[in-house]
Design an enzyme around this catalytic site. Structure first.
Site, mmCIF file in Angstrom:
data_model
loop_
_atom_site.group_PDB
_atom_site.id
_atom_site.type_symbol
_atom_site.label_atom_id
_atom_site.label_comp_id
_atom_site.label_asym_id
_atom_site.label_seq_id
_atom_site.Cartn_x
_atom_site.Cartn_y
_atom_site.Cartn_z
ATOM 1 N N HIS A 1 58.214 -13.159 7.910
ATOM 2 C CA HIS A 1 57.322 -12.045 7.590
ATOM 3 C C HIS A 1 56.006 -12.261 8.334
ATOM 4 O O HIS A 1 55.500 -13.384 8.425
ATOM 5 C CB HIS A 1 57.085 -11.996 6.077
ATOM 6 N N CYS B 1 56.115 -7.320 0.567
ATOM 7 C CA CYS B 1 56.429 -7.914 1.865
ATOM 8 C C CYS B 1 57.784 -8.611 1.868
ATOM 9 O O CYS B 1 58.334 -8.898 2.926
ATOM 10 C CB CYS B 1 55.329 -8.881 2.278
ATOM 11 N N ASN C 1 50.490 -6.530 9.816
ATOM 12 C CA ASN C 1 51.442 -6.691 8.722
ATOM 13 C C ASN C 1 51.979 -5.309 8.330
ATOM 14 O O ASN C 1 51.252 -4.509 7.742
ATOM 15 C CB ASN C 1 50.724 -7.365 7.543
HETATM 16 O O1 UT7 Z 1 51.806 -10.083 3.261
HETATM 17 C C1 UT7 Z 1 51.594 -10.287 1.916
HETATM 18 C C2 UT7 Z 1 50.976 -11.585 1.605
HETATM 19 N N1 UT7 Z 1 49.655 -11.673 2.161
HETATM 20 C C3 UT7 Z 1 49.302 -12.721 2.875
HETATM 21 O O2 UT7 Z 1 50.104 -13.588 3.107
HETATM 22 C C4 UT7 Z 1 47.875 -12.801 3.324
HETATM 23 C C5 UT7 Z 1 47.297 -14.129 2.972
HETATM 24 N N2 UT7 Z 1 45.886 -14.282 3.285
HETATM 25 C C6 UT7 Z 1 45.408 -14.322 4.553
HETATM 26 O O3 UT7 Z 1 46.116 -14.101 5.501
HETATM 27 C C7 UT7 Z 1 43.954 -14.733 4.751
HETATM 28 O O4 UT7 Z 1 43.451 -15.239 3.552
HETATM 29 C C8 UT7 Z 1 43.050 -13.588 5.260
HETATM 30 C C9 UT7 Z 1 43.367 -13.271 6.695
HETATM 31 C C10 UT7 Z 1 43.213 -12.349 4.374
HETATM 32 C C11 UT7 Z 1 41.585 -14.053 5.201
HETATM 33 O O5 UT7 Z 1 41.440 -15.243 5.978
HETATM 34 P P1 UT7 Z 1 40.690 -16.518 5.396
HETATM 35 O O6 UT7 Z 1 40.689 -17.542 6.452
HETATM 36 O O7 UT7 Z 1 41.340 -16.863 4.081
HETATM 37 O O8 UT7 Z 1 39.252 -15.971 5.207
HETATM 38 P P2 UT7 Z 1 38.376 -15.933 3.877
HETATM 39 O O9 UT7 Z 1 38.851 -14.845 2.979
HETATM 40 O O10 UT7 Z 1 38.263 -17.320 3.328
HETATM 41 O O11 UT7 Z 1 36.987 -15.558 4.493
HETATM 42 C C12 UT7 Z 1 36.255 -16.424 5.343
HETATM 43 C C13 UT7 Z 1 34.967 -15.745 5.739
HETATM 44 C C14 UT7 Z 1 34.195 -15.187 4.538
HETATM 45 O O12 UT7 Z 1 32.828 -15.335 4.819
HETATM 46 P P3 UT7 Z 1 31.987 -16.521 4.142
HETATM 47 O O13 UT7 Z 1 32.134 -16.339 2.680
HETATM 48 O O14 UT7 Z 1 32.636 -17.788 4.628
HETATM 49 O O15 UT7 Z 1 30.599 -16.313 4.662
HETATM 50 C C15 UT7 Z 1 34.558 -13.728 4.548
HETATM 51 O O16 UT7 Z 1 33.582 -12.930 3.939
HETATM 52 O O17 UT7 Z 1 35.252 -14.619 6.587
HETATM 53 C C16 UT7 Z 1 34.673 -13.447 6.020
HETATM 54 N N3 UT7 Z 1 35.550 -12.314 6.307
HETATM 55 C C17 UT7 Z 1 35.497 -11.623 7.451
HETATM 56 N N4 UT7 Z 1 34.713 -11.731 8.532
HETATM 57 C C18 UT7 Z 1 34.922 -10.873 9.533
HETATM 58 C C19 UT7 Z 1 36.541 -11.797 5.538
HETATM 59 N N5 UT7 Z 1 37.133 -10.774 6.175
HETATM 60 C C20 UT7 Z 1 36.501 -10.636 7.349
HETATM 61 C C21 UT7 Z 1 36.663 -9.764 8.437
HETATM 62 N N6 UT7 Z 1 35.868 -9.910 9.503
HETATM 63 N N7 UT7 Z 1 37.602 -8.798 8.446
#
Ligand code: UT7
Length: 330
Positions: A255, A114, A285
């Site tokens: 980004h 990225c 992204n």
């Molecule tokens: O570009 C390169 C660099 N990359 C980045 O900068 C990305 C950085 N990371 C992020 O943007 C975020 O961490 C994500 C968007 C990938 C995820 O968001 P988050 O707020 O960190 O969510 P999480 O992974 O902590 O998940 C929260 C909850 C989980 O459920 P529980 O364990 O709380 O019950 C996940 O299982 O959301 C659940 N979850 C989803 N629910 C619905 C994870 N993905 C999904 C989904 N739809 N697609």
């Protein structure tokens, strides 16, 4: 003597026609539109159905050449940032060179995920500043759909396909151009965002396919924490070392990985949201393409003007991160 700088003198972009909405993703994985929009800022993304990353870049470059009023055979060098090259080799820069007819150009690819575009613009700037090259084409393009597992809700909702390009040329007015750039890497981040299959570590085999090693893996939560810090820190650093405050910045060009990361970076810089380029809602992204896609869209809408201060900032796999300070030249 006035310093020879590199100026961005033209921009171009391209996204494929096919739109994939959050609602369509609801049919593929256990997710929902509301979760995706509130956690990421993404509503839809574009998908290239036929063709490769170079096919995304060709129309972006053609738009740029038209804007600048030059032909491809005037280009001296092509730097192509991508993590989804058409093939391992030859470089996608060479594929693009042939497709656009940039006969006298040399070219190479940059793999910084990225941050690829920010890395490429830093390298391209220095090619121009030596005085050796006068027209350096910097492309950021990715066909992320080619490495996504559409059964993995952690990743497939985040990414899309697209391309953007800028032209770098010498400028000696002592005012405009690429004023500063700062890049970082931290290889310890390699455990959190990667695609392990297909390289010399895990050459393609039935086993690598069964284990889904040819897809992106991301530990989103871990990457999120360092991305917020990394992008905000490097943006603050580039302001500080150029004696700028948020009030001096006309555009933050971040980004587009997550709207919450973008907002945190803008807050840290003391920037009003109206000064931040955001199109993650439409494209998700697009990895190396996010920053040039923004630049070109905003320029085409007449919102980027000569003399404005732009800060380009990124964070991505590697980890890699960086920022570039540009005083817009045209
Ligand atoms: O570009 C390169 C660099 N990359 C980045 O900068 C990305 C950085 N990371 C992020 O943007 C975020 O961490 C994500 C968007 C990938 C995820 O968001 P988050 O707020 O960190 O969510 P999480 O992974 O902590 O998940 C929260 C909850 C989980 O459920 P529980 O364990 O709380 O019950 C996940 O299982 O959301 C659940 N979850 C989803 N629910 C619905 C994870 N993905 C999904 C989904 N739809 N697609």
């Amino acid at each position: 003597m006035t310093k020879l700088r590199a100026a961005i003198t033209a921009v171009g972009h391209h996204v494929p026609e096919k739109v994939m909405t959050n609602v369509e993703l609801e049919k593929l994985v256990d997710t929902n539109d509301e979760w995706i929009r509130t956690r990421t800022g993404i509503s839809e993304r574009r998908i290239l159905e036929h063709g490769a990353t170079s096919d995304l870049a060709v129309p972006a470059v053609q738009m740029l050449l038209k804007n600048r009023g030059i032909t491809a055979d005037e280009i001296d060098a092509i730097i192509f940032a991508t993590v989804t090259p058409d093939m391992f080799f030859p470089a996608t820069a060479c594929v693009l060179q042939q497709k656009i007819g940039a006969k006298k150009a040399f070219g190479f690819d940059i793999s910084a995920a990225c941050s690829g575009f920010v890395y490429a613009i830093s390298v391209g700037t220095q090619l121009v500043e030596t005085g050796a090259y006068k027209k350096v084409l910097v492309v950021g393009a990715d066909k992320m759909s080619s490495i996504l597992d559409y059964t993995d809700r952690n990743t497939c909702i985040l990414f899309g396909d697209g391309a953007g390009a800028v032209l770098l040329e010498p400028i000696t007015d002592g005012v405009h151009g690429v004023i500063d750039h700062k890049l970082y890497s931290d290889g310890s981040g390699g455990d959190f965002l990667y695609m392990k299959g297909g390289g010399s570590l895990n050459p393609p085999s039935h086993e690598t396919i069964e284990k889904k090693l040819h897809y992106i893996f991301q530990d989103g939560k871990s990457v999120f924490k360092v991305a917020v810090m990394g992008m905000a820190d490097v943006s603050a650093e580039i302001l500080q070392r150029n004696n700028l405050t948020g009030a001096d910045v006309d555009w933050l060009v971040p980004h587009q990985a997550n709207l919450r990361i973008i907002d945190a970076t803008a807050d840290r810089m003391g920037l009003d949201k109206s000064k931040v380029m955001i199109n993650i809602n439409k494209y998700g992204n697009t990895t190396a393409a996010t920053i040039p896609l923004c630049l070109s869209e905003w320029w085409h809408e007449g919102k980027v003007k000569k003399g404005q201060n732009l800060i380009l900032a990124s964070f991505g796999a590697g980890y890699t991160w960086g920022a570039v300070y540009v005083k817009w030249a045209y």
